[in-house]
Motif scaffolding. Structure first.
Motif, short mmCIF file in Angstrom:
data_model
loop_
_atom_site.label_atom_id
_atom_site.label_comp_id
_atom_site.label_asym_id
_atom_site.label_seq_id
_atom_site.Cartn_x
_atom_site.Cartn_y
_atom_site.Cartn_z
N VAL A 54 -33.41 -55.26 6.70
CA VAL A 54 -34.45 -54.73 5.82
C VAL A 54 -35.59 -54.21 6.68
CG1 VAL A 54 -36.02 -55.24 3.92
CG2 VAL A 54 -33.82 -56.43 4.06
N CYS A 57 -37.97 -61.35 0.75
CA CYS A 57 -36.79 -60.87 0.04
C CYS A 57 -35.92 -62.08 -0.27
CB CYS A 57 -36.12 -59.86 0.95
SG CYS A 57 -34.38 -59.85 1.05
N LEU A 65 -30.96 -58.02 -4.77
CA LEU A 65 -32.13 -58.46 -4.00
C LEU A 65 -33.41 -58.26 -4.80
CD1 LEU A 65 -31.44 -56.92 -0.48
CD2 LEU A 65 -31.24 -59.32 -1.13
N ARG A 66 -34.34 -59.16 -4.60
CA ARG A 66 -35.69 -59.00 -5.12
C ARG A 66 -36.61 -59.05 -3.91
NH1 ARG A 66 -36.81 -63.22 -8.92
NH2 ARG A 66 -35.93 -61.83 -10.47
N VAL A 67 -37.50 -58.04 -3.83
CA VAL A 67 -38.44 -57.97 -2.72
C VAL A 67 -39.85 -58.12 -3.28
CG1 VAL A 67 -39.34 -56.54 -0.85
CG2 VAL A 67 -36.90 -56.49 -1.39
N VAL A 124 -32.98 -50.81 2.96
CA VAL A 124 -32.07 -51.95 3.01
C VAL A 124 -30.71 -51.45 3.49
CG1 VAL A 124 -30.90 -53.78 1.70
CG2 VAL A 124 -33.25 -53.14 1.13
#
Length: 140
Positions: free
Chosen positions: A34, A52, A92-94, A107
């Motif tokens: 990332v 993340c 994914l959560r950022v 990413v």
């Protein structure tokens, strides 16, 4: 593989915090890289670029959706993340730092051999790739 950018609205000279980014993709690889970037105001020394975490869609324990442990991201550095080997697909959560005026995200997923006997060699290979990519980005 995936990129995202956003700019915060300004209220009284301060940014209105950007919401977390939920990537609209599903991953299977337990190795990702990332890259995060933002415009750093003059006189500031920001290094932390947010966090993340894995999001396992449809997997719940009790009433809580099961997520992975948040991992730190660094500004203007390619961060290689080794998630636990799980066969389930995930997204994914950022989380974006609340003081960011703008945010840029890339990413990448690892698509090579996923053999636990070769993990040490892969760690060295990814460290070399990270170093080379950071060097190339520094020249741009």
């Amino acid at each position: 593989m995936y990129n995202y950018s956003a700019t915060a609205e300004i209220d009284n000279d301060y940014p209105i915090p950007l919401p977390p980014v939920n990537l609209p993709i599903f991953l299977e690889s337990d190795i990702i890289a990332v890259y995060v970037n933002t415009a750093i105001p003059s006189g500031k020394r920001w290094k932390w670029g947010g966090s993340c975490e894995q999001i396992f869609n449809g997997l719940t324990i009790g009433n809580i959706t099961s997520n992975g442990e948040p991992r730190n991201l660094w500004i203007n550095k390619l961060t290689t993340i080794f998630f636990p080997s799980i066969t389930a697909q995930y997204s994914l959560r950022v989380a974006i730092p609340r003081w960011f005026y703008n945010f840029y995200l890339e990413v990448y997923r690892y698509k090579g051999i996923d053999d636990t006997d070769e993990r040490i060699l892969m760690l060295e290979e990814f460290a070399n790739i990270n170093f080379k990519l950071d060097d190339i980005r520094g020249r741009l």
